[in-house]
Structure formats: C-alpha cells, structure tokens
Design an enzyme around this catalytic site. Structure first.
Site, PDB file in Angstrom:
ATOM      1  CG  HIS A  91      28.998   3.541  44.158  1.00 33.21           C
ATOM      2  ND1 HIS A  91      29.513   2.558  43.239  1.00 33.21           N
ATOM      3  CD2 HIS A  91      28.024   2.825  44.713  1.00 33.21           C
ATOM      4  CE1 HIS A  91      29.012   1.345  43.488  1.00 33.21           C
ATOM      5  NE2 HIS A  91      27.798   1.473  43.930  1.00 33.21           N
TER       6      HIS A  91
ATOM      7  CB  SER B 132       5.111  10.516   9.383  1.00 29.69           C
ATOM      8  OG  SER B 132       3.818  10.489  10.227  1.00 29.69           O
ATOM      9  N   GLY B 133       2.408   9.769   7.721  1.00 30.69           N
ATOM     10  CA  GLY B 133       1.140   9.978   7.381  1.00 30.69           C
ATOM     11  C   GLY B 133       0.183   8.935   6.813  1.00 30.69           C
TER      12      GLY B 133
ATOM     13  CE1 TYR C 288       4.483   3.511  19.235  1.00 33.34           C
ATOM     14  CE2 TYR C 288       4.196   2.539  21.268  1.00 33.34           C
ATOM     15  CZ  TYR C 288       4.348   2.513  20.052  1.00 33.34           C
ATOM     16  OH  TYR C 288       4.498   1.056  19.331  1.00 33.34           O
TER      17      TYR C 288
ATOM     18  CB  VAL D 114      -0.822   0.064   1.143  1.00 32.41           C
ATOM     19  CG1 VAL D 114      -1.971   1.115   1.029  1.00 32.41           C
ATOM     20  CG2 VAL D 114      -1.585  -1.414   1.427  1.00 32.41           C
TER      21      VAL D 114
ATOM     22  NE  ARG E 132       0.444   1.945  21.985  1.00 30.79           N
ATOM     23  CZ  ARG E 132       0.904   2.295  20.438  1.00 30.79           C
ATOM     24  NH1 ARG E 132       0.867   1.117  19.515  1.00 30.79           N
ATOM     25  NH2 ARG E 132       0.709   3.650  20.070  1.00 30.79           N
TER      26      ARG E 132
ATOM     27  CE  LYS F 200       7.162   7.812  10.779  1.00 29.72           C
ATOM     28  NZ  LYS F 200       6.824   6.773  10.963  1.00 29.72           N
TER      29      LYS F 200
HETATM   30  C1  6PG Z   1       3.139   7.299  10.755  1.00 37.82           C
HETATM   31  C2  6PG Z   1       3.058   6.316  11.560  1.00 37.82           C
HETATM   32  C3  6PG Z   1       3.343   4.909  11.229  1.00 37.82           C
HETATM   33  C4  6PG Z   1       2.806   3.585  11.923  1.00 37.82           C
HETATM   34  C5  6PG Z   1       3.393   3.466  13.428  1.00 37.82           C
HETATM   35  C6  6PG Z   1       2.554   2.520  14.006  1.00 37.82           C
HETATM   36  O1  6PG Z   1       4.090   8.340  11.036  1.00 37.82           O
HETATM   37  O2  6PG Z   1       2.617   7.413   9.738  1.00 37.82           O
HETATM   38  O3  6PG Z   1       3.894   6.376  12.685  1.00 37.82           O
HETATM   39  O4  6PG Z   1       4.827   4.848  10.886  1.00 37.82           O
HETATM   40  O5  6PG Z   1       1.419   3.670  11.868  1.00 37.82           O
HETATM   41  O6  6PG Z   1       4.623   3.107  13.155  1.00 37.82           O
HETATM   42  O7  6PG Z   1       3.327   2.241  15.229  1.00 37.82           O
HETATM   43  P1  6PG Z   1       2.691   1.076  16.019  1.00 37.82           P
HETATM   44  O8  6PG Z   1       2.490  -0.046  15.631  1.00 37.82           O
HETATM   45  O9  6PG Z   1       4.002   0.823  17.067  1.00 37.82           O
HETATM   46  O10 6PG Z   1       1.726   1.610  17.017  1.00 37.82           O
END
Ligand code: 6PG
Length: 468
Positions: free
Chosen positions: A451, A129-130, A191, A13, A287, A183
């Site tokens: 120490h 990212s995105g 997170y 994708v 998580r 990144k």
């Molecule tokens: C992004 C996201 C992408 C991905 C994550 C999910 O910037 O587009 O961060 O890289 O969706 O890596 O991460 P987890 O599976 O660890 O939640």
C-alpha cells in the site's frame, strides 16, 4: 381567516406543548392532527387568553394561516414526515415555510430541502431539545435552512426558546440540514455524558460500595460545582426517588436501555468524516451491550475476576471521581464540537461554534456551565480546531489528569466497565501525542498489501520489498 401566525402539524406531547408555549407568548397558533382526541385535548388545555384553533382538516388548517405560512411538522422521523409534506403540498403557495421539528437524519432533510426548494417552498430542519417540559416552557432550538426565510420565524422562536442572561437559546445555524446535524451531534454528546455519569455511579456503588443516600448526596452536591449541568441535576433527583414501597426506585429499574438512533448516527458520521469520537462510540456500544442481558448473565458466571480489597480514603476517592467525570465530560464535548467543525466544511453548513455553544447553554439536555466557557473560547478564536486547545479548557483538563488516571486504575483493578472514562483518557493521550505508533501500521500495510508508506525524512510515497 388567514389570521394565525403559526401552524403545527402533529399534536402529540411535543407538538401540543410547543403550541401552548407559543400561545403563552401571545402568538395565534393553529394545530392539525388527524386524531380528533388530540385536537380535543389541546382545545381543553388552552386557556381564555390563548388564541388557539385546532382541527383534523388539512384545508381548514391551511386557511387559518397568515401568508407566507409558517408550519412546523412534529411527527415521528422518517416516512410520516414525507406523508405529511405530501398531504400539505397541493395547498401550499410559493414562499410558504415548512419546518421539520423531529430528530430527522440530516440526509433526509437535504433531500426534502432540494425537492421543496424547487417548488418555491422553504424547508427547515430544526433540532428541538429539552424534552416535553422544554417544549412547554423553553427549549433550545436549532434551525437550519434558508437564511432570509428565517426572519419570518425569528420572533416566534425567540419568544418561546429558553433564555440565558436574557439571550434566547435559538439562532439560525446554517444552510440545508445544518439544524438536524447540530441536533444529532448534541445527542451524541448527550449519549457520552449519560454513559460517563452512569459509570461514575457504578464506581461509587459497586467499586467503593457507598450506600444509596451517600451517592445521591454526592451527585446533588456536584451540581453546585464546576460539574453543574442538567444531567447531573436530574441524576440527583432520580437517585432520590422512592418507589411505592419506600425503596429507591433506581434499584428496581432494569439495566438495559433502548435507543432511537441519534447516538449511532453521530458515531457513524464521525467514521464517515474521519473524526475520532471514542467516548461517544463507547456510549453507543455500551448501550448495545446493555441490551444483551441473557448473555451477560451467562458470562458473569464463567468469566470471573476476583478483585483485591484495598484500603480507600473515601473523601479523596470521591474527589478523584469528580475530577475524572469533569475531565471526561469536557473530552466528550470536545469530540462533538470537533465533529461539527469538520461537518461544517464538508457539508458547507457555515456553522458558528460560538453561536452553537451559546444556544446550548439553556433549554437543552446537555446544558451545563461549561458551555459558557466554550462560548468564550470560540469568541476569542473562531478558528479553534479543538476546544482542548483553549487555555481555560486546557487548564481544566490538565488539573484533572491525575484524577482520571487514578480512577481508571481503580476501575481496572475492580473489574468495573468504564468504556466512556477509558476512551476519554485514550482520546486525550492520543491527541496530545506528537508521535503515535502509526509508523508501524504504515509498514504493515506496505508489507502485506504494497500500500506504500510516507517517510519523515523525505517527501513522496515508498514501497519496500520487506522479505529481501
Ligand atoms: C433532547 C433529547 C431527545 C430524546 C433523545 C432520546 O434533546 O430533548 O435528545 O431528542 O429524548 O432522542 O434518544 P435515545 O432514545 O436514542 O436515547
């Protein structure tokens, strides 16, 4: 042939969407995938204006590309990247460029960078990212590698990246694995913010017992305030979605979430570089906590807390939640940006935090209005040690202090877990403490392990025979 501007290996994708995005921008693009079905589906998706050619043959693919070749590899991080590189290597020429567009651990990129540099190949690690939509219509791109070689890629990447005020969300970030590192830090922040939003959602739902429609409306409204961001926006959309039976979908989604590792890497590397990231650490921990559902069910019957019922002024409680979330999101960014500052020195990345804030304003998952304030802060002072020391950010933080404190008190009283919010406040209170109780830790270390310790009234290291 040799007429195609760019090649992509891996037509999943992400690869397919990036390739189509490039083709939309009038670049001639070639695709390679060993899976003939993926090749076919890309060809079917292409329109008459697109200059796209996809194949399952490595040699044919490489013959299509203009020299020096520019090739992006979009396969799962780890061994598959090495396998693809090995399959291309015999046919590559000096000066060709290989880009790994996956979420690769930065030390893997350093290794590949060194190996390929020795062969005259320019290797780039590039954070993208995105998600799927971003790849198709405008991602944020974080490339790191050889600065001169980047000029071959610049026009293509600038044309496909998201734009904010006409500026593309891509810029050369730094040496070696800088792109993958940035990144990774992005994902650590991602997170943290996701955890914070889920805690505030929990406080509304279980703490104040608001109904689903009200909660949805609150998030939707917040996206028109200083909280405006992609993650708040999608939270509003998610809470609106109904299942086939008309019930809110969110209420039938399980409460354990997977993770691919980038958040954990951020925390691990924060520990290595001795940069405190407690909100991000808490997000990774929570998580992990979420994954252990059977044990949580056992514990929920045994470890009970009966919360007192109190009278609540709902409008002011929601206002406090908003302030607490704003405060904690800023703290999360501060932690991630502080990590980048330290990593830049440690790994010689030569990162520019103004540039990073700029390219995170659009396209990426952590995009928000706050990024423009960070950009301005770093433009004013490139040496800023922590974003919290900027006057505008410090004011926003100070304005929300009472909100985070009252929200934490409420959650503690209710017994609702808010590791992200609590750790954001703890980070803030520690960071602004001129004096911490670490004098006692020094003394304890010296007591049981000789120490030694340092003193505030004189230089040198000291040891005391504590039992005398
Ligand atoms: C992004 C996201 C992408 C991905 C994550 C999910 O910037 O587009 O961060 O890289 O969706 O890596 O991460 P987890 O599976 O660890 O939640």
């Amino acid at each position: 042939m040799k007429t195609f501007d760019f090649g992509i290996v891996g037509l999943g994708v992400m690869g397919r969407n990036l390739l189509l995005n490039m083709a939309d921008q009038k670049h001639a693009v070639a695709g390679l995938d060993l899976d003939a079905e993926k090749v076919l589906s890309l060809t079917q998706e292409a329109n008459a204006q697109h200059q796209i050619k996809a194949t399952t043959e490595v040699k044919e693919f490489l013959e299509l590309l203009k020299q020096p070749r520019a090739i992006m590899v979009l396969v799962p991080a780890g061994k598959p990247v090495d396998t693809v590189i090995q399959s291309l290597l015999p046919y590559l020429d000096k000066g060709d460029i290989l880009i790994d567009g996956g979420n690769t651990y930065f030390t893997d990129t350093d290794r590949r960078f060194t190996e390929l540099s020795a062969k005259g190949i320019h290797f780039f690690g590039m954070g993208i990212s995105g998600g799927e939509k971003g790849a198709r219509f405008g991602p944020s791109l974080m490339p790191g590698g050889n600065k001169e070689a980047y000029e071959r890629l610049r026009p293509i990447f600038e044309s496909i990246a998201a734009k904010v005020d006409g500026e593309p969300c891509v810029e050369y970030l730094g040496n070696g694995s800088a792109g993958n590192y940035v990144k990774m830090a992005h994902n650590g922040i991602e997170y943290g913010i996701m955890q914070l939003i889920s805690e505030v959602y929990d406080l509304m739902k279980r703490g104040y017992e608001l109904d689903d429609t009200t909660i949805q409306k609150v998030f939707q409204d917040w996206n028109n305030t200083e909280l405006q961001s992609y993650l708040i926006e999608i939270t509003g959309h998610i809470l609106k979605k109904t299942d086939t039976d008309g019930q809110k979908l969110i209420n039938v989604i399980s409460d354990w979430a997977k993770s691919k590792g980038t958040g954990k890497w951020t925390s691990q590397n924060g520990m290595d570089l001795e940069v405190p990231l407690p909100t991000i650490d808490a997000a990774v921990t929570m998580r992990n906590m979420s994954k252990n559902k059977p044990e949580r069910i056992l514990a929920s019957a045994k470890l009970v807390w009966n919360a007192e019922q109190g009278n609540t002024d709902l409008p002011s409680a929601i206002e406090a939640l908003k302030g607490a979330l704003h405060f904690s999101i800023l703290i999360t960014y501060a932690q991630g940006l502080a990590l980048l500052t330290k990593a830049s020195q440690e790994y010689n990345y030569d990162l520019n935090l103004e540039t990073i804030s700029k390219i995170w304003r659009g396209g990426c998952i952590i995009r928000s209005v706050a990024l423009e304030d960070f950009r301005k802060a770093y433009a004013k002072n490139g040496e800023l040690k922590n974003i919290l020391l900027d006057d505008t950010i410090a004011k926003a933080i100070n304005d929300n202090q009472s909100s985070i404190r009252s929200t934490v008190q409420f959650a503690v009283q209710k017994g609702i877990p808010i590791a992200g919010l609590m750790n954001s406040l703890a980070y803030f209170d520690a960071y602004r403490s001129e004096k911490l109780p670490t004098n006692l830790i020094q003394a304890q270390r010296d007591y049981f392990g000789a120490h030694t310790y340092e003193r505030i009234d004189t230089n040198g290291t000291f040891h005391t025979e504590w039992n005398d």
